[in-house]
Design an enzyme around this catalytic site. Sequence first.
Site, PDB file in Angstrom:
ATOM      1  N   CYS A   4     -34.506  12.822 -37.659  1.00 27.16           N
ATOM      2  CA  CYS A   4     -35.695  13.145 -38.427  1.00 27.16           C
ATOM      3  C   CYS A   4     -35.578  14.556 -38.953  1.00 27.16           C
ATOM      4  O   CYS A   4     -34.675  15.299 -38.600  1.00 27.16           O
ATOM      5  CB  CYS A   4     -36.907  13.109 -37.526  1.00 27.16           C
ATOM      6  SG  CYS A   4     -36.769  11.938 -36.242  1.00 27.16           S
ATOM      7  N   TRP A  76     -36.883   8.644 -39.077  1.00 28.29           N
ATOM      8  CA  TRP A  76     -35.913   7.571 -39.325  1.00 28.29           C
ATOM      9  C   TRP A  76     -35.938   6.717 -38.073  1.00 28.29           C
ATOM     10  O   TRP A  76     -35.552   7.165 -37.005  1.00 28.29           O
ATOM     11  CB  TRP A  76     -34.542   8.198 -39.545  1.00 28.29           C
ATOM     12  CG  TRP A  76     -33.517   7.270 -40.103  1.00 28.29           C
ATOM     13  CD1 TRP A  76     -33.290   6.983 -41.418  1.00 28.29           C
ATOM     14  CD2 TRP A  76     -32.544   6.517 -39.377  1.00 28.29           C
ATOM     15  NE1 TRP A  76     -32.255   6.111 -41.539  1.00 28.29           N
ATOM     16  CE2 TRP A  76     -31.775   5.797 -40.313  1.00 28.29           C
ATOM     17  CE3 TRP A  76     -32.259   6.353 -38.018  1.00 28.29           C
ATOM     18  CZ2 TRP A  76     -30.739   4.950 -39.949  1.00 28.29           C
ATOM     19  CZ3 TRP A  76     -31.229   5.511 -37.655  1.00 28.29           C
ATOM     20  CH2 TRP A  76     -30.478   4.824 -38.623  1.00 28.29           C
ATOM     21  N   GLU A 484     -10.746   4.409 -45.030  1.00 29.30           N
ATOM     22  CA  GLU A 484     -11.786   5.230 -45.632  1.00 29.30           C
ATOM     23  C   GLU A 484     -12.349   4.559 -46.894  1.00 29.30           C
ATOM     24  O   GLU A 484     -13.559   4.532 -47.106  1.00 29.30           O
ATOM     25  CB  GLU A 484     -11.238   6.634 -45.930  1.00 29.30           C
ATOM     26  CG  GLU A 484     -12.173   7.582 -46.635  1.00 29.30           C
ATOM     27  CD  GLU A 484     -13.537   7.743 -45.965  1.00 29.30           C
ATOM     28  OE1 GLU A 484     -13.719   7.315 -44.812  1.00 29.30           O
ATOM     29  OE2 GLU A 484     -14.445   8.274 -46.631  1.00 29.30           O
ATOM     30  N   LYS A 488     -16.233   3.330 -47.428  1.00 25.55           N
ATOM     31  CA  LYS A 488     -17.028   3.836 -48.554  1.00 25.55           C
ATOM     32  C   LYS A 488     -17.663   2.669 -49.301  1.00 25.55           C
ATOM     33  O   LYS A 488     -18.835   2.685 -49.638  1.00 25.55           O
ATOM     34  CB  LYS A 488     -16.104   4.599 -49.493  1.00 25.55           C
ATOM     35  CG  LYS A 488     -16.361   5.960 -49.957  1.00 25.55           C
ATOM     36  CD  LYS A 488     -16.846   7.070 -49.157  1.00 25.55           C
ATOM     37  CE  LYS A 488     -17.340   6.897 -47.801  1.00 25.55           C
ATOM     38  NZ  LYS A 488     -17.186   7.988 -46.883  1.00 25.55           N
ATOM     39  N   GLU A 491     -20.484   0.972 -47.208  1.00 25.25           N
ATOM     40  CA  GLU A 491     -21.672   1.825 -47.086  1.00 25.25           C
ATOM     41  C   GLU A 491     -22.573   1.796 -48.303  1.00 25.25           C
ATOM     42  O   GLU A 491     -23.776   1.683 -48.184  1.00 25.25           O
ATOM     43  CB  GLU A 491     -21.227   3.291 -46.955  1.00 25.25           C
ATOM     44  CG  GLU A 491     -20.960   3.789 -45.614  1.00 25.25           C
ATOM     45  CD  GLU A 491     -20.551   5.254 -45.707  1.00 25.25           C
ATOM     46  OE1 GLU A 491     -21.331   6.091 -45.288  1.00 25.25           O
ATOM     47  OE2 GLU A 491     -19.435   5.538 -46.200  1.00 25.25           O
TER      48      GLU A 491
END
Length: 611
Positions: A4, A76, A484, A488, A491
């Site tokens: 948060c 959150w 990676e 990416k 996400e």
Amino acid sequence: MTMCGIVGYVGNNSAKDMIIDGLKSLEYRGYDSAGIALNAKGKIIVRKESGVIANLEKKIGKQDFDGNLGIGHTRWATHGSPIRENAHPHLSADGRIAIVHNGIIENYLELKAQLKKNHRIEFKSETDSEVIAHLIGAHYKGDLVEAVRKAVERMRGAYAVGAIAADEPDKIVAVRKDAPLIAGIGQDSNYLASDIPALLKYTRDIYLIENDEIVIITADDIKIYDEDMTRVRREVMHVTWDAAAAEKGGYEHFMKKEICEQPEGIRETLERRLDDRGDIKLDGVELTKKELDAIDRIYIVACGTASHAGMQGKALIERFAGIPTETDLASEFRYRNPLVNERTLFLCISQSGETLDTLEALREAKRKGARVLSICNVVGSSVARESDDVFYTWAGPEIAVASTKAYTTQLVCLYLIALYMGRERGVLPESEYRRMIEELRALPQKAEETLKTENQIRELAERFCIKEQIFYIGRGQDVGTAYEASLKLKEVSYINSFAIAAGELKHGTIALIRKQTLFFVLASQDALYEKMLSNIEEIKARSAHVVSIAKKGNRRIAKVSDETIFIPQCADEVAPILAVIPLQLLAYHIAKLKKRNIDKPRNLAKSVTVE
Ligand code: F6R
């Protein structure tokens, strides 16, 4: 509850305006509700809303109340869904104390049961944080500092807490343990926050609050005490970043801005450590030959993207410095009783410096006697403070949740550390060292050139954004890049993707290949080029669609692939920095076409301060 943002204000101006403004500056961290508590003429007024901060602002904007002191929060969700009731601030049973909390109270169920039994308290939310308000309330006898101290004695877990009391309209009391907290120094006003950007519009002079410290903030003073209430003298830290650096600077998304900032980030991270003769300066980190010879193993430990940088780090350190190096995920390292001792160097990588798993792994390594060297992007973060030595990435603030420029600058740090170690130990021939320094120095310009693949990438994204899954394969240092690139894409686009070492494909995963299955094939390693050509033949024979990433001039790969993205010629060792850039752009453009919330993907937050 955690991840948060906290903001607090005490002074002569409108607390309402400052707090809302501060919370907005923290929007980038990701949140699902927000709230504010003000001390208005000896009464605590709380307003909360789920969703964006604009909802809260709209709600309180129309209402005629304000005060000179207050606290605010963006939440959150972890314990309890993202509804208004679960938003902070939380109130004590009599409504005269309000708190905001970042962290997790591990024993909250036990505390809740005791509070219900002994004080007949009815809880209004599903959060762990509400127990803090009631604990302070139960101990409050007109002295907020004393009540906070008593409450903290009962709490287990991680927390940064800001508290106010209706009967003490002049002060905010805050306390921290394993969650970030700062106090900002103003004129006739002082501030509290979890993160620096919340305060940049108001002050650049801050105090970093340490674990187990309690801070009392009034309009004209900030007093910091240790857990025994001994006054602590803390040096003022002056923040030098530009507020504009935390804004989008003309780009549609922070992610795009940060991808494009990579040449500059690489240059900064590199040039600050290289002198005119090409000698590496490790920012005062002492790693003498004697010290290095005393190290028999290096552990590189991190999470997510930073762990992919760690995979490259292992290859570089073993190659240049000849020290056996293991990589591990921080969440695994913590629980597997690793073989760490005084002869271990623990190399920790973290953009935020606040990732709990990484921090706990660091602490575990320290307990076992290891020396801790960290690569970190945030000055004054917990990882930075708890490490024996820190080597900073000079990427500037990274705002998008998906890490891009932090990753490539972490790689630059790893090159510098590995080359330095190799040279210092006398195992790296001088000619090889010189060749690598030249390669590194050429990187910012080559990264610029690689960004020019964007038109090609945009066109690929238009065709491939309808895919339900995408595979990434590579060998050697390309494996880390494949991991990676795949992370990416997942996400930000929410497309399922899979990364695997190319040689492993035939051991099972090949069964998934069907007509038009999409493969991104990383072939940036000349030494493994022929092997990658065979892999391409292997998947093409099963009618997959192949997009290769290779160095300019590699014509054979273009012949066997359906399409090829070329990166500039460079040494194999530095190719990961360039090869990842088109794939960051690919994830970005696919996400944009799919109208995703690119800078704040669903379910993610910028720094993960929970297990
Ligand atoms: C992915 C991403 C995360 C972080 C991970 C570690 O784009 O950002 O995987 O890399 O949560 O975070 P830090 O580096 O802050 O410790």
